[in-house]
Motif scaffolding. Structure first.
Motif, PDB file in Angstrom:
ATOM      1  N   CYS A  24       0.846  -1.198   0.000  1.00  0.00           N
ATOM      2  CA  CYS A  24       0.000   0.000   0.000  1.00  0.00           C
ATOM      3  C   CYS A  24       0.881   1.247   0.000  1.00  0.00           C
ATOM      4  O   CYS A  24       2.097   1.152  -0.014  1.00  0.00           O
ATOM      5  CB  CYS A  24      -0.899   0.020   1.244  1.00  0.00           C
ATOM      6  SG  CYS A  24      -2.404  -0.956   1.076  1.00  0.00           S
ATOM      7  N   GLY A  64       1.079   5.441   1.772  1.00  0.00           N
ATOM      8  CA  GLY A  64       0.586   6.293   2.848  1.00  0.00           C
ATOM      9  C   GLY A  64       1.476   7.512   2.975  1.00  0.00           C
ATOM     10  O   GLY A  64       2.427   7.695   2.215  1.00  0.00           O
ATOM     11  N   THR A  74      -2.821   5.960   6.171  1.00  0.00           N
ATOM     12  CA  THR A  74      -2.970   5.045   5.048  1.00  0.00           C
ATOM     13  C   THR A  74      -4.446   4.681   4.924  1.00  0.00           C
ATOM     14  O   THR A  74      -5.299   5.322   5.538  1.00  0.00           O
ATOM     15  CB  THR A  74      -2.051   3.809   5.206  1.00  0.00           C
ATOM     16  OG1 THR A  74      -2.060   3.049   4.000  1.00  0.00           O
ATOM     17  CG2 THR A  74      -2.449   2.935   6.384  1.00  0.00           C
ATOM     18  N   CYS A 122      -6.155  -1.391   3.617  1.00  0.00           N
ATOM     19  CA  CYS A 122      -4.821  -1.990   3.692  1.00  0.00           C
ATOM     20  C   CYS A 122      -4.672  -2.868   4.939  1.00  0.00           C
ATOM     21  O   CYS A 122      -3.884  -3.809   4.939  1.00  0.00           O
ATOM     22  CB  CYS A 122      -3.751  -0.905   3.716  1.00  0.00           C
ATOM     23  SG  CYS A 122      -3.647   0.036   2.176  1.00  0.00           S
ATOM     24  N   HIS A 173       1.648   8.523  -4.854  1.00  0.00           N
ATOM     25  CA  HIS A 173       1.503   7.197  -4.262  1.00  0.00           C
ATOM     26  C   HIS A 173       2.358   6.169  -4.994  1.00  0.00           C
ATOM     27  O   HIS A 173       3.131   6.510  -5.884  1.00  0.00           O
ATOM     28  CB  HIS A 173       0.026   6.797  -4.270  1.00  0.00           C
ATOM     29  CG  HIS A 173      -0.587   6.798  -5.639  1.00  0.00           C
ATOM     30  ND1 HIS A 173      -1.478   5.842  -6.064  1.00  0.00           N
ATOM     31  CD2 HIS A 173      -0.425   7.619  -6.713  1.00  0.00           C
ATOM     32  CE1 HIS A 173      -1.851   6.088  -7.309  1.00  0.00           C
ATOM     33  NE2 HIS A 173      -1.224   7.164  -7.719  1.00  0.00           N
TER      34      HIS A 173
END
Length: 196
Positions: free
Chosen positions: A63, A65, A81, A85, A178
């Motif tokens: 993921c 964050g 985040t 996730c 991201h």
């Protein structure tokens, strides 16, 4: 300090595996995601320095964050985040204690970006890693999870804290920084105004 005639000591709090010979996710993002180093990323360097890719303890790229400062500006290493996730067990929607505890073995890789627009091999990257976090809060309806990293980034790491404000005016455009599908840092833009 090492004193002649006295042995040195080293305390290891924990060891987390973060190495993988496969670059799963590298180069796998959609074409609408542009390398942060490209022209569209100019002016977003400070924000990019707060973004990290999350890796599981087996090296799986998982993921994204952001390291977020709080209202006291005391540099507590809060990491924002997505709820999804953490929500990996069934039934989905409620975080189990196991899911909350899993973040203790997560690895946070800041600055994982290509050095040239259009990419390069994985050996072209440099980054800063922080291992481990503690669960603090989450809410499924807004898809957020707040963690506290086990360690504060050093002042020489190049990692920054993102800020925020309580402005109620909708922005006229949006930017997302991201690691889509575990790729190197990308930037995506939306030129339409946000709706509230």
């Amino acid at each position: 300090p090492n004193t002649p005639g006295k042995p040195s000591s080293l305390k290891i709090d924990k060891v987390i595996h973060g190495y993988s010979t496969e670059y799963i996710g590298y180069g796998d993002s959609a074409p609408c995601h542009t390398d942060i180093i490209c022209r569209v990323g100019v002016g977003w360097g400070d924000e990019a320095d707060a973004v990290a890719m999350v890796l599981l303890d087996d090296g799986t790229r998982f993921c994204s964050g952001v390291l977020l400062n709080n209202g006291c500006s005391d540099f507590t290493p809060s990491f924002l985040t997505a709820f999804h996730c953490l929500d990996t067990d069934s039934p989905f929607g409620a975080l189990s204690q196991s899911e909350q505890n899993e973040v203790d073995s997560w690895v946070f890789r800041f600055g994982y970006a290509t050095s040239a627009c259009g990419g390069g091999g994985p050996d072209d990257y440099s980054y800063h890693t922080i291992s481990g976090a503690t669960f603090r809060s989450a809410w499924r309806d807004s898809d957020f999870a707040l963690l506290e990293l086990d360690h504060r980034p050093s002042g020489t790491s190049g990692v920054r804290y993102a800020g925020w404000d309580r402005t109620t005016t909708a922005p006229t455009s949006s930017v997302g920084i991201h690691h889509p599908r575990g790729d190197v840092m990308k930037i995506s833009t939306e030129d339409d105004p946000a709706t509230v």
